[in-house]
Design an enzyme around this catalytic site. Structure first.
Site, PDB file in Angstrom:
ATOM      1  N   GLY A 122       0.735  -1.204   0.061  1.00  0.00           N
ATOM      2  CA  GLY A 122       0.042  -0.115  -0.075  1.00  0.00           C
ATOM      3  C   GLY A 122       0.999   1.135   0.050  1.00  0.00           C
ATOM      4  N   SER A 124       0.879   3.589  -3.237  1.00  0.00           N
ATOM      5  CA  SER A 124       0.275   4.677  -4.121  1.00  0.00           C
ATOM      6  C   SER A 124      -1.054   5.104  -3.585  1.00  0.00           C
ATOM      7  CB  SER A 124       0.022   3.997  -5.686  1.00  0.00           C
ATOM      8  OG  SER A 124       1.161   3.588  -5.871  1.00  0.00           O
ATOM      9  N   GLU A 239      12.154  -4.162  -6.222  1.00  0.00           N
ATOM     10  CA  GLU A 239      11.070  -4.663  -6.902  1.00  0.00           C
ATOM     11  C   GLU A 239      11.665  -4.089  -8.347  1.00  0.00           C
ATOM     12  OE1 GLU A 239       7.816  -1.920  -6.321  1.00  0.00           O
ATOM     13  OE2 GLU A 239       6.325  -3.120  -7.890  1.00  0.00           O
ATOM     14  N   GLU A 366      10.127   7.693 -16.829  1.00  0.00           N
ATOM     15  CA  GLU A 366      10.835   8.828 -16.500  1.00  0.00           C
ATOM     16  C   GLU A 366      11.327   8.800 -15.367  1.00  0.00           C
ATOM     17  OE1 GLU A 366       7.741   8.249 -17.786  1.00  0.00           O
ATOM     18  OE2 GLU A 366       7.855   9.439 -20.040  1.00  0.00           O
TER      19      GLU A 366
HETATM   20  C1  LIG Z   1       0.958  -3.219 -12.802  1.00  0.00           C
HETATM   21  C2  LIG Z   1       1.000  -2.152 -11.855  1.00  0.00           C
HETATM   22  C3  LIG Z   1       0.951  -2.719 -10.641  1.00  0.00           C
HETATM   23  C4  LIG Z   1       0.998  -1.871  -9.350  1.00  0.00           C
HETATM   24  N1  LIG Z   1       0.868  -2.324  -8.328  1.00  0.00           N
HETATM   25  C5  LIG Z   1       0.862  -1.525  -7.226  1.00  0.00           C
HETATM   26  C6  LIG Z   1       0.788  -2.004  -5.842  1.00  0.00           C
HETATM   27  O1  LIG Z   1       0.841  -3.274  -5.399  1.00  0.00           O
HETATM   28  N2  LIG Z   1       0.696  -1.049  -4.781  1.00  0.00           N
HETATM   29  C7  LIG Z   1       0.831   0.297  -4.763  1.00  0.00           C
HETATM   30  O2  LIG Z   1       1.118   0.833  -4.000  1.00  0.00           O
HETATM   31  N3  LIG Z   1       1.078   0.791  -6.293  1.00  0.00           N
HETATM   32  C8  LIG Z   1       0.919   0.079  -7.165  1.00  0.00           C
HETATM   33  N4  LIG Z   1       1.037   0.442  -8.692  1.00  0.00           N
HETATM   34  C9  LIG Z   1       1.062   1.845  -8.775  1.00  0.00           C
HETATM   35  C10 LIG Z   1       2.426   2.444  -9.283  1.00  0.00           C
HETATM   36  O3  LIG Z   1       3.363   2.550  -8.258  1.00  0.00           O
HETATM   37  C11 LIG Z   1       2.032   3.919  -9.743  1.00  0.00           C
HETATM   38  O4  LIG Z   1       1.263   3.694 -10.964  1.00  0.00           O
HETATM   39  C12 LIG Z   1       3.139   4.590 -10.284  1.00  0.00           C
HETATM   40  O5  LIG Z   1       4.170   4.825  -9.330  1.00  0.00           O
HETATM   41  C13 LIG Z   1       2.882   5.976 -11.019  1.00  0.00           C
HETATM   42  O6  LIG Z   1       2.135   6.702 -10.368  1.00  0.00           O
HETATM   43  P1  LIG Z   1       0.646   7.258 -11.158  1.00  0.00           P
HETATM   44  O7  LIG Z   1      -0.184   5.769 -11.628  1.00  0.00           O
HETATM   45  O8  LIG Z   1      -0.085   8.171  -9.912  1.00  0.00           O
HETATM   46  O9  LIG Z   1       1.087   8.130 -12.426  1.00  0.00           O
HETATM   47  P2  LIG Z   1       1.533   9.823 -12.131  1.00  0.00           P
HETATM   48  O10 LIG Z   1       2.413   9.853 -10.918  1.00  0.00           O
HETATM   49  O11 LIG Z   1       0.379  10.519 -12.189  1.00  0.00           O
HETATM   50  O12 LIG Z   1       2.356   9.754 -13.457  1.00  0.00           O
HETATM   51  C14 LIG Z   1       1.716  10.055 -14.859  1.00  0.00           C
HETATM   52  C15 LIG Z   1       2.832  10.278 -15.898  1.00  0.00           C
HETATM   53  O13 LIG Z   1       3.712  11.446 -15.669  1.00  0.00           O
HETATM   54  C16 LIG Z   1       5.027  11.365 -15.361  1.00  0.00           C
HETATM   55  N5  LIG Z   1       5.623  11.922 -14.510  1.00  0.00           N
HETATM   56  C17 LIG Z   1       5.287  12.073 -13.290  1.00  0.00           C
HETATM   57  N6  LIG Z   1       6.287  12.701 -12.429  1.00  0.00           N
HETATM   58  C18 LIG Z   1       7.187  12.826 -13.224  1.00  0.00           C
HETATM   59  C19 LIG Z   1       8.584  13.379 -13.148  1.00  0.00           C
HETATM   60  N7  LIG Z   1       8.984  14.026 -12.072  1.00  0.00           N
HETATM   61  N8  LIG Z   1       9.207  13.739 -14.332  1.00  0.00           N
HETATM   62  C20 LIG Z   1       8.893  13.035 -15.632  1.00  0.00           C
HETATM   63  N9  LIG Z   1       7.732  12.699 -15.847  1.00  0.00           N
HETATM   64  C21 LIG Z   1       6.733  12.649 -14.817  1.00  0.00           C
HETATM   65  C22 LIG Z   1       5.014   9.827 -15.329  1.00  0.00           C
HETATM   66  O14 LIG Z   1       6.115   9.088 -15.874  1.00  0.00           O
HETATM   67  C23 LIG Z   1       3.883   9.158 -16.184  1.00  0.00           C
HETATM   68  O15 LIG Z   1       3.902   8.893 -17.343  1.00  0.00           O
HETATM   69  C24 LIG Z   1       1.080  -0.487  -9.745  1.00  0.00           C
HETATM   70  C25 LIG Z   1       1.239  -0.066 -11.020  1.00  0.00           C
HETATM   71  C26 LIG Z   1       1.065  -0.957 -12.030  1.00  0.00           C
HETATM   72  C27 LIG Z   1       1.216  -0.442 -13.630  1.00  0.00           C
END
Ligand SMILES: Cc1cc2nc3c(=O)[nH]c(=O)nc-3n(C[C@H](O)[C@H](O)[C@H](O)COP(=O)(O)OP(=O)(O)OC[C@H]3O[C@@H](n4cnc5c(N)ncnc54)[C@H](O)[C@@H]3O)c2cc1C
Length: 381
Positions: A122, A124, A239, A366
């Protein structure tokens, strides 16, 4: 020899017609019997000592190398075998060994090694993904407990988990990286509710997890109060050693190769041959990155930007395989497992729909490149 032992075990234990197509094979389990099979296979892996292969013997491990552990994971994911809880074994166990109290190690490592528990992660939240330090789930102290309120999202396996490791805010007034703590939470604690979130194949891969006044004993704090950021970043480093990504790429590539070899005009087509040769090269580089990071771990080093390089490279390979699969199979590549016209039992449809999202998981491309720039190249933050 160890690789062959794992292959023999999986060949014996897995149904002969088992053909996983998803990144994470547990997503394909549907019935109670499927889940019972998953649990029994996990226990059999545990009996072999494989879940805790590299841990010190005093905590139920075998004291084997990280290279052996990478071989194990590679074979399990290549075969699409269920039962290996990566959240517990790959992500949590290393930080429990490094930061856990003696009591936490005894209490939690043993059930993981025995294959008796399922964990979830947990981290995100709706407004804390790439910028993980913005976590707002709040933990307030109340005697011997933390009382936790807030929301997590994208919690894979949350609906099946017995326990979860959570990143929470314990000091809202500190700089954002400094006010976080890492808590182990019994998922049966009153006040936790869970909603499934479905992936593009319609499988309930993720969950939203809500905490409403959830009481967590202070003894479940790992690494000290307000030290959670350091624990969490180590979880993410583990991871990012992406052998699972390599294994599923190699699996999809081998199935594509099999298809092309059976269709002579395709096998003789120089464009397709070169495409497959390039993909095989990329996959091999991906594998070598993983072995390099495992070798570093065996030497007592902590691969940070090296793991990010491997993960970032593997992300590209996953997308290239999905694209190539669809190009080679044409529109039939879009057909799913249920269709009698679907080549390779729907492998390419699943690859196309479920591999690209993994390029975001454990930090997007990124974010990996930011880590490589800062840690590896020492460019300014
Ligand atoms: C298959 C899968 C399994 C997952 N399992 C888990 C889980 O079990 N537990 C958990 O806690 N989370 C989990 N996640 C969540 C994952 O950790 C997040 O999706 C990830 O950290 C990205 O966050 P976000 O989706 O909020 O995207 P955002 O942070 O909103 O990013 C959106 C876009 O903006 C870009 N961006 C953001 N900040 C920057 C920056 N500083 N510079 C350049 N570009 C940037 C990103 O690269 C991305 O393309 C999982 C995700 C996936 C895809």
């Amino acid at each position: 020899r160890f690789r062959q032992e794992v292959r023999d075990f999986l060949g014996k234990e897995m149904p002969p017609d088992w053909m996983a197509v998803e990144f994470n094979p547990e997503q394909e389990l549907e019935t109670k019997e499927d889940w019972a099979f998953c649990r029994s296979l996990r226990r059999k892996m545990a009996e072999k000592g494989w879940l805790s292969l590299w841990w010190p013997k005093e905590y139920g491990g075998q004291g084997r190398s990280r290279i052996d552990y990478i071989i194990l994971r590679e074979e399990i994911f290549y075969r699409g075998a269920v039962g290996f809880d990566g959240l517990a074994c790959i992500m949590l166990a290393p930080v429990l060994l490094a930061y856990g109290t003696e009591e936490q190690k005894r209490k939690h490592l043993t059930p993981i090694a025995r294959g008796e528990v399922q964990w979830c992660q947990g981290f995100s939240e709706p407004n804390a993904g790439s910028d993980l330090a913005s976590v707002t789930m709040r933990a307030r102290e109340d005697g011997d407990y933390f009382v936790v309120d807030g929301q997590k999202c994208w919690t894979a396996m949350g609906q099946h988990a017995d326990w979860g490791f959570f990143l929470v805010r314990t000091d809202p007034n500190a700089a954002k990286h400094r006010g976080l703590s890492f808590l182990l939470v019994d998922m049966k604690t009153p006040g936790i509710s869970i909603n499934p979130v479905y992936n593009l194949l319609g499988h309930p891969h993720w969950n939203e997890v809500f905490f409403d006044g959830v009481r967590v004993p202070k003894e479940n704090l790992v690494g000290g109060k307000n030290q959670g950021w350091y624990v969490a970043t180590n979880v993410l480093n583990s991871e990012r050693v992406s052998i699972e990504q390599y294994a599923i790429c190699r699996r999809a590539l081998d199935r594509l190769l099999q298809y092309v070899k059976q269709k002579e005009p395709l096998a003789e087509n120089p464009v397709i041959r070169h495409k497959l040769a390039a993909l095989a090269t990329e996959a091999e580089v991906c594998r070598l990155f993983c072995y390099h990071t495992a070798w570093m771990q065996d030497k007592g080093l902590n691969p940070i930007h090296e793991a990010s390089m491997g993960k970032s490279f593997a992300d590209d390979v996953m997308v290239h395989i999905a694209d190539a699969g669809l190009q080679i199979l044409g529109l039939y590549g879009q057909l799913g497992r249920g269709s009698k016209w679907a080549p390779l039992a729907g492998t390419i449809e699943a690859t196309y729909l479920t591999y690209p999202p993994w390029t975001i998981g454990s930090g997007s491309q990124e974010i990996q490149k930011n880590i490589i720039a800062i840690v590896g190249l020492r460019l300014p933050r």
